[in-house]
Design a protein around this motif. Sequence first.
Motif, PDB file in Angstrom:
ATOM      1  N   LEU A   1       7.378   0.598  -0.448  1.00  0.00           N
ATOM      2  CA  LEU A   1       8.705   1.121  -0.747  1.00  0.00           C
ATOM      3  C   LEU A   1       8.617   2.643  -0.752  1.00  0.00           C
ATOM      4  O   LEU A   1       7.807   3.217  -1.481  1.00  0.00           O
ATOM      5  CB  LEU A   1       9.191   0.630  -2.116  1.00  0.00           C
ATOM      6  CG  LEU A   1      10.526   1.188  -2.609  1.00  0.00           C
ATOM      7  CD1 LEU A   1      11.664   0.707  -1.728  1.00  0.00           C
ATOM      8  CD2 LEU A   1      10.770   0.776  -4.051  1.00  0.00           C
TER       9      LEU A   1
ATOM     10  N   MET B   1      11.557  -2.415  -8.543  1.00  0.00           N
ATOM     11  CA  MET B   1      10.215  -2.512  -7.971  1.00  0.00           C
ATOM     12  C   MET B   1       9.153  -1.972  -8.929  1.00  0.00           C
ATOM     13  O   MET B   1       8.057  -2.530  -9.018  1.00  0.00           O
ATOM     14  CB  MET B   1      10.164  -1.783  -6.627  1.00  0.00           C
ATOM     15  CG  MET B   1      11.032  -2.432  -5.553  1.00  0.00           C
ATOM     16  SD  MET B   1      10.686  -4.186  -5.285  1.00  0.00           S
ATOM     17  CE  MET B   1       9.014  -4.113  -4.683  1.00  0.00           C
TER      18      MET B   1
ATOM     19  N   THR C   1       4.198  -7.703  -8.111  1.00  0.00           N
ATOM     20  CA  THR C   1       4.012  -7.179  -6.762  1.00  0.00           C
ATOM     21  C   THR C   1       2.949  -6.087  -6.801  1.00  0.00           C
ATOM     22  O   THR C   1       2.704  -5.499  -7.851  1.00  0.00           O
ATOM     23  CB  THR C   1       5.332  -6.625  -6.173  1.00  0.00           C
ATOM     24  OG1 THR C   1       5.114  -6.232  -4.818  1.00  0.00           O
ATOM     25  CG2 THR C   1       5.853  -5.436  -6.957  1.00  0.00           C
TER      26      THR C   1
ATOM     27  N   ILE D   1       4.549   2.114  -4.040  1.00  0.00           N
ATOM     28  CA  ILE D   1       5.865   2.731  -4.207  1.00  0.00           C
ATOM     29  C   ILE D   1       5.661   4.230  -4.124  1.00  0.00           C
ATOM     30  O   ILE D   1       4.889   4.808  -4.895  1.00  0.00           O
ATOM     31  CB  ILE D   1       6.503   2.362  -5.559  1.00  0.00           C
ATOM     32  CG1 ILE D   1       6.649   0.846  -5.685  1.00  0.00           C
ATOM     33  CG2 ILE D   1       7.843   3.069  -5.728  1.00  0.00           C
ATOM     34  CD1 ILE D   1       7.087   0.391  -7.063  1.00  0.00           C
TER      35      ILE D   1
END
Length: 143
Positions: free
Chosen positions: A6, A22, A31, A35
């Motif tokens: 991301l 997230m 997850t 990021i």
Amino acid sequence: EGADALIVMPGGPGTWDELWEMACGRNLGWTSIPICLVNVNGYYDDFLNMSKRAYKEKLMKTPPEKLLHFSNSALEAIQFVEMTCKQQQQKKLQETPSFKLRSSSLRGDNNILSSTKYYHPWVMFLAGVALGAAFVTVKNGQK
């Protein structure tokens, strides 16, 4: 879903919502995708400070440095994502058991091949500019 990383550009409440979702997923261990926030002109400095304070006050179980990466430009963010995804793919390759493949197309003999082939990744952005958050998928294959 299905993204390998991301990249978060400067944005507003919609972008922050996606980012927090997230970050929470990583904090809870749901997850492991990287990021990366593109911190143009210090846009996300306050977000980093707030995350550090939340960790210090035991409101987050994972240090912000392990949840989030801050880059000064989109190019730095892409380079970070490519490097991190490559490392994750190589780790998966090392953890993936090998198998024997019997095929006449492969020199006609039994060969030991890894169950996954790794090729240099290319990055495809899968989100609109309006949201500011770009989900990135790193695909295996040739450019």
